[in-house]
Design an enzyme around this catalytic site. Sequence first.
Site, PDB file in Angstrom:
ATOM      1  N   THR A  10      45.065 -42.301 -32.491  1.00 52.12           N
ATOM      2  CA  THR A  10      44.617 -41.283 -33.430  1.00 52.12           C
ATOM      3  C   THR A  10      45.742 -40.277 -33.602  1.00 52.12           C
ATOM      4  O   THR A  10      46.593 -40.125 -32.721  1.00 52.12           O
ATOM      5  CB  THR A  10      43.341 -40.565 -32.926  1.00 52.12           C
ATOM      6  OG1 THR A  10      42.928 -39.600 -33.916  1.00 52.12           O
ATOM      7  CG2 THR A  10      43.586 -39.838 -31.621  1.00 52.12           C
ATOM      8  N   GLY A  14      42.463 -33.175 -31.248  1.00 48.47           N
ATOM      9  CA  GLY A  14      41.114 -32.869 -30.775  1.00 48.47           C
ATOM     10  C   GLY A  14      40.470 -34.078 -30.119  1.00 48.47           C
ATOM     11  O   GLY A  14      39.788 -33.960 -29.108  1.00 48.47           O
ATOM     12  N   ASP A  40      45.185 -49.250 -41.478  1.00 50.98           N
ATOM     13  CA  ASP A  40      44.104 -49.335 -42.458  1.00 50.98           C
ATOM     14  C   ASP A  40      42.840 -49.813 -41.773  1.00 50.98           C
ATOM     15  O   ASP A  40      42.826 -50.887 -41.167  1.00 50.98           O
ATOM     16  CB  ASP A  40      44.468 -50.315 -43.587  1.00 50.98           C
ATOM     17  CG  ASP A  40      45.473 -49.724 -44.561  1.00 50.98           C
ATOM     18  OD1 ASP A  40      45.474 -48.489 -44.722  1.00 50.98           O
ATOM     19  OD2 ASP A  40      46.248 -50.500 -45.147  1.00 50.98           O
ATOM     20  N   ASP A  69      36.114 -45.902 -32.754  1.00 56.58           N
ATOM     21  CA  ASP A  69      35.651 -45.721 -34.118  1.00 56.58           C
ATOM     22  C   ASP A  69      34.184 -45.368 -33.994  1.00 56.58           C
ATOM     23  O   ASP A  69      33.448 -46.017 -33.249  1.00 56.58           O
ATOM     24  CB  ASP A  69      35.851 -46.992 -34.957  1.00 56.58           C
ATOM     25  CG  ASP A  69      35.749 -46.688 -36.447  1.00 56.58           C
ATOM     26  OD1 ASP A  69      36.434 -45.748 -36.906  1.00 56.58           O
ATOM     27  OD2 ASP A  69      34.984 -47.363 -37.156  1.00 56.58           O
ATOM     28  N   GLY A 149      31.736 -32.263 -37.403  1.00 55.42           N
ATOM     29  CA  GLY A 149      31.112 -33.334 -38.178  1.00 55.42           C
ATOM     30  C   GLY A 149      29.631 -33.069 -38.399  1.00 55.42           C
ATOM     31  O   GLY A 149      29.217 -31.992 -38.816  1.00 55.42           O
ATOM     32  N   ASP A 151      27.330 -32.859 -36.140  1.00 55.22           N
ATOM     33  CA  ASP A 151      26.699 -32.331 -34.922  1.00 55.22           C
ATOM     34  C   ASP A 151      25.577 -31.311 -35.183  1.00 55.22           C
ATOM     35  O   ASP A 151      24.555 -31.349 -34.502  1.00 55.22           O
ATOM     36  CB  ASP A 151      27.746 -31.714 -33.989  1.00 55.22           C
ATOM     37  CG  ASP A 151      28.620 -32.759 -33.304  1.00 55.22           C
ATOM     38  OD1 ASP A 151      28.436 -33.969 -33.570  1.00 55.22           O
ATOM     39  OD2 ASP A 151      29.479 -32.367 -32.500  1.00 55.22           O
ATOM     40  N   ARG A 177      29.893 -41.292 -27.563  1.00 53.22           N
ATOM     41  CA  ARG A 177      31.224 -41.461 -26.973  1.00 53.22           C
ATOM     42  C   ARG A 177      31.125 -41.419 -25.446  1.00 53.22           C
ATOM     43  O   ARG A 177      31.749 -42.211 -24.746  1.00 53.22           O
ATOM     44  CB  ARG A 177      32.177 -40.379 -27.489  1.00 53.22           C
ATOM     45  CG  ARG A 177      33.615 -40.544 -26.980  1.00 53.22           C
ATOM     46  CD  ARG A 177      34.601 -39.651 -27.728  1.00 53.22           C
ATOM     47  NE  ARG A 177      34.822 -40.146 -29.076  1.00 53.22           N
ATOM     48  CZ  ARG A 177      34.447 -39.503 -30.191  1.00 53.22           C
ATOM     49  NH1 ARG A 177      33.853 -38.333 -30.121  1.00 53.22           N
ATOM     50  NH2 ARG A 177      34.686 -40.026 -31.373  1.00 53.22           N
TER      51      ARG A 177
END
EC number: 3.6.1.66
Length: 195
Positions: A10, A14, A40, A69, A149, A151, A177
């Site tokens: 990534t 964060g 991609d 992901d 996001g 959350d 996660r």
Amino acid sequence: MTMTVLVVATGNPGKLREIQPYLEGLRWELKLKPPEIEVDEVGTTFAENAALKASQVAIATQNWAIADDSGLEVTALDNAPGIFSARYGLSDGDRIDRLLRELGDHGDRSARFVCAIAVAQPDGAIALQTEGICLGEILTAARGKGGFGYDPIFYVPDQGLTFAEMPAALKQEVSHRGRAFQSILPRLKALDAEA
């Protein structure tokens, strides 16, 4: 103690900070992927995209790589936004507004967060893969100041809180996660001993 480099697939510092606590005490030295490496995400599932990212970053850097992901699946929206969760709008606010607009006053507000994790060897072969799921509901309005996001609108009935209301340690434990890392950690420790 010799450290083995584990590239986090990534460009988001964060996400690196969020992954670090799970790997404390292991001999992995976490590094962000170089910005020039672009992958991609052409997979049709979270697992495919995690494997693609881990494999391509491992090959490009010639190091071990880890990728995740993740996204939100809303039952009444045929599991949308799914793998397009991050691209559902231009900002977190846009994404939440669009989701609430599309869900409207639908009676079924059940949803789940999914996180797929893949670890690739330096040659790109996938060494480990897992998935974590957190079940919840979509609220009609945002609650809480933490997280990011979706959350603030993702409510976890077992905890009586949205992800945005949870202390970091609790979210780390019960989130998608967190569950994915709890599942993969014993195998990651075994790899750490071999690497």
